[in-house]
Design a protein around this motif. Structure first.
Motif, mmCIF file in Angstrom:
data_model
loop_
_atom_site.group_PDB
_atom_site.id
_atom_site.type_symbol
_atom_site.label_atom_id
_atom_site.label_comp_id
_atom_site.label_asym_id
_atom_site.label_seq_id
_atom_site.Cartn_x
_atom_site.Cartn_y
_atom_site.Cartn_z
ATOM 1 N N UNK A 395 84.374 64.261 -23.298
ATOM 2 C CA UNK A 395 84.933 63.294 -24.237
ATOM 3 C C UNK A 395 84.295 61.931 -24.149
ATOM 4 N N UNK A 396 84.146 61.413 -22.910
ATOM 5 C CA UNK A 396 83.698 60.032 -22.774
ATOM 6 C C UNK A 396 82.531 59.869 -21.811
ATOM 7 N N UNK A 397 82.040 60.993 -21.295
ATOM 8 C CA UNK A 397 80.925 60.887 -20.390
ATOM 9 C C UNK A 397 81.308 60.429 -19.009
ATOM 10 N N UNK A 398 82.557 60.248 -18.722
ATOM 11 C CA UNK A 398 83.102 59.876 -17.419
ATOM 12 C C UNK A 398 82.033 59.474 -16.411
ATOM 13 N N UNK A 399 81.551 58.265 -16.510
ATOM 14 C CA UNK A 399 80.419 57.814 -15.723
ATOM 15 C C UNK A 399 80.780 57.638 -14.251
ATOM 16 N N UNK A 400 79.855 58.095 -13.395
ATOM 17 C CA UNK A 400 79.934 57.785 -11.975
ATOM 18 C C UNK A 400 78.867 56.735 -11.700
ATOM 19 N N UNK A 401 78.575 56.574 -10.434
ATOM 20 C CA UNK A 401 77.574 55.572 -10.090
ATOM 21 C C UNK A 401 76.203 56.060 -10.528
ATOM 22 N N UNK A 402 75.499 55.269 -11.341
ATOM 23 C CA UNK A 402 74.194 55.644 -11.865
ATOM 24 C C UNK A 402 73.088 55.200 -10.915
ATOM 25 N N UNK A 403 72.104 56.074 -10.751
ATOM 26 C CA UNK A 403 70.928 55.763 -9.946
ATOM 27 C C UNK A 403 69.689 56.260 -10.678
ATOM 28 N N UNK A 404 68.536 56.012 -10.087
ATOM 29 C CA UNK A 404 67.295 56.544 -10.636
ATOM 30 C C UNK A 404 67.161 58.009 -10.221
ATOM 31 N N UNK A 405 67.004 58.896 -11.195
ATOM 32 C CA UNK A 405 66.889 60.333 -10.943
ATOM 33 C C UNK A 405 65.491 60.785 -11.338
ATOM 34 N N UNK A 406 64.860 61.505 -10.440
ATOM 35 C CA UNK A 406 63.535 62.053 -10.735
ATOM 36 C C UNK A 406 63.702 63.441 -11.342
ATOM 37 N N UNK A 538 75.366 62.923 -23.744
ATOM 38 C CA UNK A 538 75.676 61.832 -24.665
ATOM 39 C C UNK A 538 75.987 60.541 -23.913
ATOM 40 N N UNK A 539 76.694 60.675 -22.775
ATOM 41 C CA UNK A 539 77.025 59.483 -21.991
ATOM 42 C C UNK A 539 75.786 58.870 -21.343
ATOM 43 N N UNK A 540 74.726 59.653 -21.188
ATOM 44 C CA UNK A 540 73.466 59.157 -20.639
ATOM 45 C C UNK A 540 72.526 58.637 -21.735
ATOM 46 N N UNK A 541 73.035 58.523 -22.959
ATOM 47 C CA UNK A 541 72.214 58.011 -24.063
ATOM 48 C C UNK A 541 71.278 59.036 -24.662
ATOM 49 N N UNK A 542 71.524 60.311 -24.373
ATOM 50 C CA UNK A 542 70.644 61.362 -24.883
ATOM 51 C C UNK A 542 71.314 62.221 -25.935
ATOM 52 N N UNK A 543 70.675 63.335 -26.270
ATOM 53 C CA UNK A 543 71.235 64.270 -27.251
ATOM 54 C C UNK A 543 70.700 65.666 -26.949
ATOM 55 N N UNK A 544 71.378 66.662 -27.509
ATOM 56 C CA UNK A 544 71.055 68.063 -27.243
ATOM 57 C C UNK A 544 70.791 68.772 -28.561
ATOM 58 N N UNK A 545 69.778 69.638 -28.568
ATOM 59 C CA UNK A 545 69.496 70.480 -29.730
ATOM 60 C C UNK A 545 69.336 71.919 -29.266
ATOM 61 N N UNK A 546 69.588 72.853 -30.174
ATOM 62 C CA UNK A 546 69.486 74.263 -29.822
ATOM 63 C C UNK A 546 68.848 75.025 -30.966
ATOM 64 N N UNK A 547 68.026 75.991 -30.618
ATOM 65 C CA UNK A 547 67.496 76.934 -31.605
ATOM 66 C C UNK A 547 67.627 78.322 -31.007
ATOM 67 N N UNK A 548 67.969 79.282 -31.843
ATOM 68 C CA UNK A 548 68.211 80.624 -31.322
ATOM 69 C C UNK A 548 68.027 81.653 -32.420
ATOM 70 N N UNK A 549 67.649 82.848 -32.003
ATOM 71 C CA UNK A 549 67.507 83.962 -32.924
ATOM 72 C C UNK A 549 68.033 85.210 -32.239
ATOM 73 N N UNK A 550 68.915 85.903 -32.930
ATOM 74 C CA UNK A 550 69.538 87.086 -32.352
ATOM 75 C C UNK A 550 68.467 88.105 -31.975
ATOM 76 N N UNK A 551 68.544 88.583 -30.734
ATOM 77 C CA UNK A 551 67.595 89.575 -30.253
ATOM 78 C C UNK A 551 66.284 89.005 -29.760
ATOM 79 N N UNK A 552 66.069 87.702 -29.947
ATOM 80 C CA UNK A 552 64.817 87.069 -29.522
ATOM 81 C C UNK A 552 65.051 86.123 -28.348
ATOM 82 N N UNK A 553 66.136 85.343 -28.411
ATOM 83 C CA UNK A 553 66.441 84.421 -27.326
ATOM 84 C C UNK A 553 66.899 83.068 -27.823
ATOM 85 N N UNK A 554 67.146 82.156 -26.851
ATOM 86 C CA UNK A 554 67.663 80.825 -27.179
ATOM 87 C C UNK A 554 66.872 79.765 -26.432
ATOM 88 N N UNK A 555 66.823 78.579 -27.040
ATOM 89 C CA UNK A 555 66.180 77.423 -26.416
ATOM 90 C C UNK A 555 67.114 76.225 -26.554
#
Length: 705
Positions: A395-406, A538-555
């Motif tokens: 719902x809100x991205x319930x933020x914890x302590x943010x650090x630099x992530x590799x 979304x709480x990290x300022x990003x977004x998600x996309x999906x593409x999929x085809x039955x019997x072929x797979x998902x990304x």
């Protein structure tokens, strides 16, 4: 022989006969005997004169008749000449007659009107002077062509006159009349003002250009569905070039199969003259697109249906954006509902978790069975808290302590977990690009995102297969943001989780991010995995996309903003410390929470005052403000909210130490929305260690001896 010749011969014959008689009468008397006596000669002369007079009379009558005929012919010729002159003068187009040098000898009324001068003014003027300066060389070429070919047709020449505002394009036709000797005689000219025609041609040219400039597909098909016209927009949308489309059957190249909607559209346009709606069509390469189409019935001169004009707009991208927006709005609505449930759930779980941890401390002599039940209670409460945390992440991205992530380190860790825990029939590969940069975020939450995605991929590979995780860096420009909700201009790290499993059907693709939606069997999934992924990303300022085809797979494509800052060192956890008798004011409208916090703090050597709302808190603080070292209060309370209570406490004592509690907001979100400054924040539900460590972080400086 003509009547005139007959008359002349008759007169000549009469003269000859009279001369003969005169000669005979002038001969001597001795020769005048018998029939040649004067009397006989006189008789004969009188007879000849009588005959000649009769012949002369007859011939005179014939001559008069001939004169009458000639006069009638002359009148007829004059009438014809007058008719020609009238036609010449009143013709709607300009007529000129010039000599071989182009000097005007005759001009009709239309020519004078076109040139805006008197008719008499034109006579004797060279036609050359009425030709625009810029085209006089062309006029000379026309004169040469007339001398060589004898005529010209359809030449355009600009006409003007320096004495008046005359300037117009004309269409010129001319004919050379030659003498019998072959010399060039007169020149006959016909010219007309084609300004209006040129304007129409220009307008048609502009309209044709507009038809090609427009991004809409515009085409015309006859009533047998054969394509008659095909513009540039149609080429761009459908991929068929003009020469390929013309003559083709529209239904064969634009539709996979005839649909009821297509049949209904044809019936409507024939009956009502127009139709508009949405159609699913295909491009030359086989791609399916959604079209907003408008059809207009075209009629012939008799008012009968002739063809159909179609204007098509590709709204595929618009429809996708609408679907994304609708899904986003639906998720926001569900998020608001889930957030309210989470708040109440946290208030319920907080005392359960805390009591389950405190009872073994307060009653160390409990039997093993009771201790196991308390551990089970604590475990189940923790699972409930994790479930609520997932809801809040969604719902809100319930933020914890943010650090630099590799990102490479994060994915390598996921890879190792997958290798250890996933079936051996699943082959996992990673492709990590160079110079990725870093991500500013919560490593625990991001770890949860990719674990959820790979677990879903595992479930889609029930019979084994390939699972690939790739990481790359890319720049998203403004053009890309227009068609992708949530995208902003800037550098991103894109992590792709792809499988060649069963795929996702189009019917449920838009629902997979809804909370509690799952296709798994009961007990095998909560339906919160992908909704949590969406919320955290979304709480990290990003977004998600999906593409999929039955019997072929998902990304699944996860886009996270990239940053160039280096990773920080890991900070050691603060050990749990007990208090030194400090007085803490605990404010919460949930009696169970205030009671369990009071018990926990008292067990760990703190003194506690309880208040059920903001008003009671202010009363207690006014009474014991010199002794109270910390105020621990909930942000959502009736009568007086936590925000107002904090602001009032800070007015009473600007140095007051405050730690806020909430089952919804984060410390950062609290600061952004309210603007208040506090010394600490505790997210519900919390463990005993979290409560005590948070209190010590604030009181530690003042608790030193």
């Amino acid at each position: 022989m003509t009547k005139k010749n007959n008359f002349e011969q008759a007169v000549a014959g009469a003269h000859r006969r009279l001369d003969n008689l005169l000669q005979r009468a002038s001969q001597g008397d001795e020769q005048l005997a018998g029939e040649d006596s004067p009397i006989e000669l006189l008789k004969e002369a009188i007879a000849e004169i009588s005959i000649s007079l009769e012949e002369t009379q007859v011939l005179g009558e014939q001559l008069q008749q001939q004169n009458n005929e000639l006069l009638a012919t002359r009148h007829l010729v004059e009438a014809e000449r007058q008719r020609y002159q009238d036609l010449f003068n009143f013709a709607p187009e300009g007529y000129l007659v010039t000599d071989a040098g182009g000097v005007i000898q005759e001009a009709n009324y239309a020519a004078a009107e076109l040139l805006s001068v008197r008719q008499s003014y034109l006579i004797g003027k060279p036609f050359f002077v009425f030709v625009h300066l810029s085209e006089r060389q062309k006029y000379r070429q026309i004169m040469e062509q007339l001398k060589q070919q004898g005529n010209i047709r359809g030449e355009e020449l600009r006409i003007c006159h320096h004495h008046g505002p005359i300037d117009f394009p004309s269409e010129l036709n001319a004919l050379a009349i030659c003498h019998t000797e072959g010399d060039l005689g007169k020149l006959r000219w016909l010219f007309r003002d084609i300004s209006q025609r040129k304007q129409i041609e220009q307008k048609l040219h502009e309209q044709a250009a507009l038809l090609d400039i427009t991004t809409d597909a515009i085409f015309v098909k006859d009533l047998h569905d054969q394509i008659l016209f095909w513009n540039k927009g149609a080429e761009q949308i459908y991929g068929w070039q003009k020469q390929e489309a013309l003559g083709k059957i529209a239904g064969e190249i634009l539709f996979q199969e005839t649909s009821p909607q297509q049949v209904k559209a044809l019936e409507t346009v024939i009956e009502h003259g127009s139709w508009q709606g949405e159609l699913n069509k295909i491009k030359k390469n086989g791609d399916e697109i959604i079209i907003a189409s408008r059809w207009i019935l075209m009629l012939d001169a008799a008012g009968l249906p002739k063809s159909i004009l179609a204007v098509d707009t590709d709204i595929t991208e618009k429809k996708q954006l609408e679907a994304q927006l609708f899904r986003s709005q639906r998720l926001d609505s569900l998020g608001t509902l889930a957030g309210g449930i989470a708040h109440d759930f946290n208030n319920i779980l907080t005392p359960i978790m805390t009591i389950a941890q405190l009872l073994p401390l307060k009653h160390p002599d409990l039997d093993e069975s009771s201790q196991q039940m308390l551990k089970m209670l604590q475990s189940n409460a923790k699972q409930g808290a994790d479930l609520v945390r997932q809801i809040l992440s969604f719902t809100r991205g319930s933020e914890a302590k943010r650090t630099i992530v590799q990102p490479w380190y994060l994915i390598e860790d996921i890879k190792q977990i997958v290798k250890r825990t996933f079936p051996k029939s699943i082959d996992i590969k990673t492709d990590i690009g160079a110079n990725l940069g870093n991500i500013w975020g919560d490593s625990t939450q991001l770890h949860q995102v990719f674990m959820n995605l790979v677990v879903n991929a595992r479930d889609a590979l029930s019979d084994g297969g390939n699972l690939q995780i790739s990481v790359t860096k890319l720049f998203i420009d403004e053009n890309y943001t227009r068609s992708h909700i949530g995208a902003k201009v800037g550098d991103y790290v894109m992590i792709t989780v792809a499988d060649n499993g069963v795929g996702i059907s189009p019917e449920i693709r838009d629902k997979i991010f809804d909370p509690f939606f799952t296709t798994k069997e009961i007990g095998k999934g909560t339906g919160l995995g992908l909704s949590t992924v969406m919320g955290i990303v979304k709480s990290h300022g990003g977004f998600v996309e999906v593409s999929s085809q039955v019997g072929v797979g998902s990304q699944f494509y996860v886009y996270l903003p990239s940053c160039e800052e280096s990773a920080d060192q890991v900070v050691d956890e603060i050990p749990i410390l007990t208090g030194q008798g400090e007085l803490i004011l605990v404010v919460d409208d949930e009696a169970a929470i205030t009671q369990i916090i009071k018990t926990t703090l008292e067990i760990h050597n703190y003194k506690v005052l309880n208040a059920q709302n903001g008003i009671e808190a202010l009363e207690a603080y006014n009474q014991y403000k010199d002794e109270i070292k910390l105020v621990l209060l909930d942000m959502m309370m009736p009568a007086m909210s936590g925000e107002i209570t904090i602001r009032t406490l800070q007015i009473i004592n600007p140095q007051v130490q405050i730690m806020a509690m909430s089952g919804l907001a984060t410390a950062e979100a609290l600061l952004q929305t309210t603007g208040i400054s506090i010394q600490g924040f505790l997210a519900k539900p919390f463990a005993v260690s979290q409560l005590l460590n948070s209190v010590q972080e604030i009181l530690a400086p003042s608790s030193e001896p």
